[in-house]
Design an enzyme around this catalytic site. Sequence first.
Site, short mmCIF file in Angstrom:
data_model
loop_
_atom_site.label_atom_id
_atom_site.label_comp_id
_atom_site.label_asym_id
_atom_site.label_seq_id
_atom_site.Cartn_x
_atom_site.Cartn_y
_atom_site.Cartn_z
N GLU A 132 -10.70 -0.74 -7.91
CA GLU A 132 -11.97 -1.42 -8.16
C GLU A 132 -12.26 -2.58 -7.21
O GLU A 132 -13.40 -3.02 -7.09
CB GLU A 132 -12.00 -1.91 -9.61
CG GLU A 132 -12.10 -0.74 -10.58
CD GLU A 132 -11.66 -1.07 -11.99
OE1 GLU A 132 -12.51 -1.04 -12.88
OE2 GLU A 132 -10.48 -1.34 -12.20
N ILE A 148 0.87 -1.18 0.00
CA ILE A 148 0.00 0.00 0.00
C ILE A 148 0.91 1.23 0.00
O ILE A 148 1.76 1.40 0.87
CB ILE A 148 -0.94 -0.03 1.23
CG1 ILE A 148 -1.88 -1.25 1.14
CG2 ILE A 148 -1.74 1.27 1.33
CD1 ILE A 148 -2.70 -1.36 -0.13
MO1 MOS Z 1 -12.25 1.83 -14.56
S1 MOS Z 1 -14.18 1.18 -14.91
O1 MOS Z 1 -11.29 0.81 -15.49
O2 MOS Z 1 -12.21 3.48 -14.79
#
Ligand code: MOS
Length: 731
Positions: free
Chosen positions: A698, A622
Amino acid sequence: MTKEPSGKLIGRPIDRVDGILKVTGQAKYSADIALPRMSFGVLVQSTIPGGTIKDIKTVAAEKAPGVIAVLTHRNAPKVNKPKTNNPLLLLQDDTVRHGSQNIAVVIAETLQAATLASELIEIDYKESSFKTRLEDHGSSDLITAESHSDYARGNVADAFSKAAVKLDNKYTTPTEFHCPMEPFATVANWQNGKLTVYETTQGVFSSRKTLAETLGVPQENVHVISHFLGGGFGCKLVVWSHAVLAAMASQMVKRPVKLVVQRRQMFGPVGFRPKTIQQVTLSSGKDGKLSAIRHATISETSLFNNFVESCDEATRLLYDCPNVLTSNRVVKLNIGAPIWMRAPGDAPGSFALETAMDELADTLGIDPIELRLRNYAEKSPADGLPWSSKSLRECYRIGAQRSQWSDRKQKPKSVLEGKYLIGLGMASATHGTYRGSAQAIAELSVDGKLRIKVGTQDIGTGTYTIMTQIAADLLGMPISDVIAELGDTDLPTAPMSGGSMTAATVGSAVHDVCLALLATLKNNSSTNPKSPLFGIPVNDITYGAGRLSKKSEPSVQISFTELLKLSGKSVITAKVDSKPDPSADKYAKQSFGAQFARVRVDSELGTVHVTHLTGVYAAGKILNAKTARSQLMGGLIFGMSMAMFEEGIIDHQFGLVINNDLEQYHLPVHADIPEFDITFVPEDDPHINSIGAKGIGELGITGAPAAIANAVFNATGVRLRDLPIKLEKLL
Ligand code: MOS
């Protein structure tokens, strides 16, 4: 600003280096750009979803005060179809392919004049039949999209026929709109055959390519700038028609054109997550060991692109299961072009898979974490490769502890506090880890400032900050002496900010260029006869706090700036082309996590309140504990938003999105926000890249919707397979 010796900055919760600029309004977003002789463009959009434009009356608009031009399919210059896969409709014909399609641009001296004149345009349509409802598809409407293939291992049918337990259910997720805080905006300026574009984009170089291809000019003649972005979430990964139309308009009126897309114009022509229908079939033995998974997805797409929501990515590799079959089909509808959004595929896909796993746990009477541990994949089941790193077991363990999982009742509807039913649910999170190639320049100048230049973007995630942090760390310089420059095609080439790969890609390039700069400095200090380190072998030279010194005799030293001065240089530059190491291909690369949700459901009214969200993540090193936590908190908010609120509603009689504003398209507000508990499992992946960092953007969105739906099941005994969760589905 924090001052730290070398090697101590990476990972620390450094404040955003662009934070002050943002909160004081000094950060200039595309819509803030002011140029001399600026004109203003306003879009006109179709009010039908399919047909042709018989007539478009523009005379009244053209005669209105302040109007300079009206661009329609009748006078628009001919442009090229881009080679890239951008779904562009650029006024090249009279066909309407979706509701809210851009069909004209009014250009005027002021925004007000352009807005007023845009109301004066009259359009006579020849309407044709149209389809906007995914559920109405016939089997002949199902198209195999080439961009994402089906997948098979083992023999699913055989395993199903022999299985002790088999579950087969349909899950659906609605159309979802990105709704970045900053709407799309383009300032386009043609001058002497060259185009400058201030653009809301997650990729300055990819935007430049599409603009150049479409407009038929060499890429060198297009300059794209994007210094700040107020969110993108995927929709800003491609160039949409308004941006090219702004450039075409600027060429036509020979002035700069500013075109800001209105909020209500953002629901259709600038991408969305397509609606999905997912059939998931699981089989297992009585012990919960999976024998087969089938995951068949149908998603909606437009008449003019073939975007597929690849819901099966995690299904291929999350669990150790010998037989897996997945498919993805799209149905062409009279809707705008769908595009990547917040963990494309993985967010809706993990909702289906991780809800199905919860259903299996419930059917077998096995604890949901235990069920996942019994199917833990020690290597990647998709390709048999070892993981570059995987700490999912730790995520489950820590998450169970932090969410008080041991108090959970396996039997649903067991906990009543007053009139509230309380439930606890969990799900696994995973997302692919990607690393692209990026170039970087480091410039150390005699004033002691270090400039780090990469043509990437900061989409709000903290790229300026980690670039600064990595460089300051490696060169042992204070944060305040490092200046990160990005968001400009005049800078070294870097990829789009998508797929959660920017930190791994740009971070590695910054790392590599700093080491290259350091090598040059050491070499100069060792070979310059005026340097106190002259003649000392470079491997006996060390550095720290902006100085080079002899390892075995630290008092023999010189500062970086003194070295520049005595070399007679105002600046020393290093440049790298940083590429993925092919040896990383010997590993399967994923980030992992576990999400836990606690919900409170009003037993009389059916209202659901998510009270606690616990996320535990293993995502490599991180780089900044503060911005990383913010991103994972954002992921949980998106996940909750997807579970509880977001739903684009089309009126299928007219084929138009009806909740096209932030009042009626529901997003969470502060009052909806639960307690967050976010933990990182320490991981330093030695295989993926030079900084050991995986992506985090994500990861936090995956799993979260299922964790919430599973918690609602645990609270109420009602299984929800269709998002969003609404009280009427619980009554
Ligand atoms: Mo993301 S949906 O790869 O900006």
